[in-house]
Design a protein around this motif. Sequence first.
Motif, short mmCIF file in Angstrom:
data_model
loop_
_atom_site.label_atom_id
_atom_site.label_comp_id
_atom_site.label_asym_id
_atom_site.label_seq_id
_atom_site.Cartn_x
_atom_site.Cartn_y
_atom_site.Cartn_z
N GLY A 79 -43.04 -9.37 -13.18
CA GLY A 79 -41.96 -9.65 -14.12
C GLY A 79 -40.65 -9.04 -13.71
N ALA A 80 -40.69 -7.79 -13.27
CA ALA A 80 -39.47 -7.10 -12.84
C ALA A 80 -38.90 -7.75 -11.59
N GLY A 81 -39.79 -8.19 -10.69
CA GLY A 81 -39.33 -8.82 -9.46
C GLY A 81 -38.58 -10.11 -9.71
N VAL A 82 -39.13 -10.94 -10.58
CA VAL A 82 -38.45 -12.20 -10.90
C VAL A 82 -37.12 -11.92 -11.59
N LEU A 83 -37.10 -10.96 -12.50
CA LEU A 83 -35.86 -10.62 -13.21
C LEU A 83 -34.79 -10.14 -12.24
N ARG A 84 -35.19 -9.31 -11.28
CA ARG A 84 -34.21 -8.82 -10.31
C ARG A 84 -33.69 -9.95 -9.44
N GLY A 85 -34.60 -10.86 -9.03
CA GLY A 85 -34.18 -12.00 -8.23
C GLY A 85 -33.22 -12.90 -8.97
N LEU A 86 -33.49 -13.17 -10.24
CA LEU A 86 -32.60 -14.01 -11.04
C LEU A 86 -31.24 -13.34 -11.23
N THR A 87 -31.24 -12.03 -11.40
CA THR A 87 -29.98 -11.29 -11.54
C THR A 87 -29.14 -11.40 -10.27
N LEU A 88 -29.80 -11.18 -9.12
CA LEU A 88 -29.09 -11.29 -7.84
C LEU A 88 -28.58 -12.71 -7.61
N LEU A 89 -29.39 -13.70 -8.02
CA LEU A 89 -29.01 -15.09 -7.86
C LEU A 89 -27.77 -15.40 -8.71
N ALA A 90 -27.75 -14.90 -9.94
CA ALA A 90 -26.60 -15.11 -10.82
C ALA A 90 -25.35 -14.46 -10.26
N ILE A 91 -25.50 -13.29 -9.66
CA ILE A 91 -24.36 -12.61 -9.04
C ILE A 91 -23.85 -13.39 -7.85
N GLN A 92 -24.79 -13.91 -7.02
CA GLN A 92 -24.41 -14.68 -5.84
C GLN A 92 -23.61 -15.92 -6.19
N PHE A 93 -23.99 -16.58 -7.26
CA PHE A 93 -23.31 -17.81 -7.66
C PHE A 93 -22.09 -17.56 -8.55
N GLY A 94 -21.74 -16.30 -8.71
CA GLY A 94 -20.55 -15.98 -9.50
C GLY A 94 -20.73 -16.13 -10.99
N LEU A 95 -21.97 -16.24 -11.44
CA LEU A 95 -22.22 -16.39 -12.87
C LEU A 95 -22.24 -15.04 -13.59
N LEU A 96 -22.31 -13.96 -12.80
CA LEU A 96 -22.42 -12.64 -13.39
C LEU A 96 -21.61 -11.65 -12.57
N ASN A 97 -20.78 -10.89 -13.23
CA ASN A 97 -19.99 -9.85 -12.56
C ASN A 97 -20.88 -8.63 -12.32
N PRO A 98 -21.06 -8.22 -11.04
CA PRO A 98 -21.97 -7.10 -10.75
C PRO A 98 -21.56 -5.79 -11.41
N ASP A 99 -20.28 -5.65 -11.78
CA ASP A 99 -19.82 -4.42 -12.42
C ASP A 99 -19.87 -4.49 -13.94
N ALA B 236 -33.35 -2.95 -16.44
CA ALA B 236 -34.58 -3.61 -16.88
C ALA B 236 -35.48 -3.97 -15.69
N ALA B 237 -34.86 -4.38 -14.60
CA ALA B 237 -35.64 -4.83 -13.43
C ALA B 237 -36.15 -3.67 -12.59
N MET B 238 -35.40 -2.58 -12.49
CA MET B 238 -35.74 -1.52 -11.54
C MET B 238 -36.43 -0.31 -12.16
N SER B 239 -36.52 -0.26 -13.48
CA SER B 239 -37.17 0.89 -14.11
C SER B 239 -38.63 1.04 -13.68
N VAL B 240 -39.31 -0.10 -13.49
CA VAL B 240 -40.71 -0.03 -13.08
C VAL B 240 -40.84 0.69 -11.74
N PHE B 241 -39.85 0.58 -10.87
CA PHE B 241 -39.90 1.27 -9.59
C PHE B 241 -39.48 2.73 -9.73
N TYR B 242 -38.41 2.98 -10.49
CA TYR B 242 -37.91 4.35 -10.63
C TYR B 242 -38.99 5.25 -11.24
#
Length: 453
Positions: A115-135, A145-151
Amino acid sequence: MRELAQFIIDNVGGKDNIYSVSHCATRLRFKLKDNSIANKDKLKANEKVVSVLESGGQLQVVIGSNVASVHAEVEKLLNGGKASNESIEKEEKTKFNFFTFVSGIFAPILPAFAGAGVLRGLTLLAIQFGLLNPDSGTAQILEVAAMSVFYFLPIMLAYTTARYLKVNPIIAMVIGAALINPKIAEMMGDIGNGARSEFFGIPVVLMGYPSTVLPIVTSIFVYSYLERFLKKVIPEGGQLVFLPLISFIIMIPLTLITIGPATVFISNAIAGFINGLIEKNALLAGAFVGGGWNGLVSVGLHWAVNPIMIQNIAGQGYDYIVPFTFATNFAMMGSAIGVFLRSKNKKFKRYALTTALTIAFSGITEPAIYGVAIPLKKPFISALIGGAVGGAYIGFSHVKSFAFTYGGLTTLPSFSGGESGNMINALIGLGICVVVSAVLTYILGFDESVEKI
């Protein structure tokens, strides 16, 4: 599920023949007193059982994606999943198996990774297409939400390792939490890893432990022996206070002084060696892993590599091995599609299509491996070849995955991010896997007289 669970218990030799049962993504894993008592033929004949095999001293009953529900029913039937003290003592004396141990501690966390992996991928995809400001706050919260499972991986692994080793999971989680306590980062200051401190005059080399795997797993493995010893020497009335007290005093400093730094060094060395080989000859590595991964899955040995992929994702944010596992999954999907297209048997066609869709949407290959490819033989060979060809392209293109996930259509966003062309090359490589495997399966054909698929 209750009926299937009872059927499985009866045919592995009954309750009295079972030390313990656990599960991974698709398999029930039984530790039995006597494996020869199990009626494997009768188990395999059940339409709801994909396959049965022995590996690592276990009897593994392959169920499929609903294995967790079956496992829950099995545990209810086995007196709530509580083994007798005699059974536990006998099980502890059985030979330790590394692959069984690794699968046992990682399997419960895999849904969170997916679940976290897909969420992170979708977030990166949205950033790449300019749909989401990384800042933006939105992007940062999604990253949390995506990286807490790793931390917080040390805490989760402390829990699953303790559960597997049958020791107190709460005490284990506190040991894991101590490794990522903000005070450790404060003590490290600007120096970071390698900063020095002391504990009663004993030198301590401080390290950052968020996202690490080996330190906490090793620590809880050592703790399991300490707990059993303390339970023998501390009167039962004093265990409530003195068992955790002594455990914290011994295990947390011991982990920070010796276990932690040593295992971080070992983890980094192993990961560096494997990543170095991939970067040195990525084409050959892609062919080898992409072609051979299905073989590892078929005997349950793939668990040995999973911690390395997780460590790479957690530590450096990407991994080269995950794309090769995608290649092998898509190759197996191609073989299942080839069986669907070639077979004239309606039952074969229906089951082959079902297993192909299972891979596409969940990334789980065992139903296709045990239910289609291995029984029909040639489709399995076709999948190995397709995975090797597509994996070679993926390796040659240096495709990276930015999340640890099962390989399927729904997890393709894990290739979003990094260099331009990463996603395109991943799709081309995976397309090669599907086409080569499907075409080879169709051309080579297979024997449809197999009784069960």
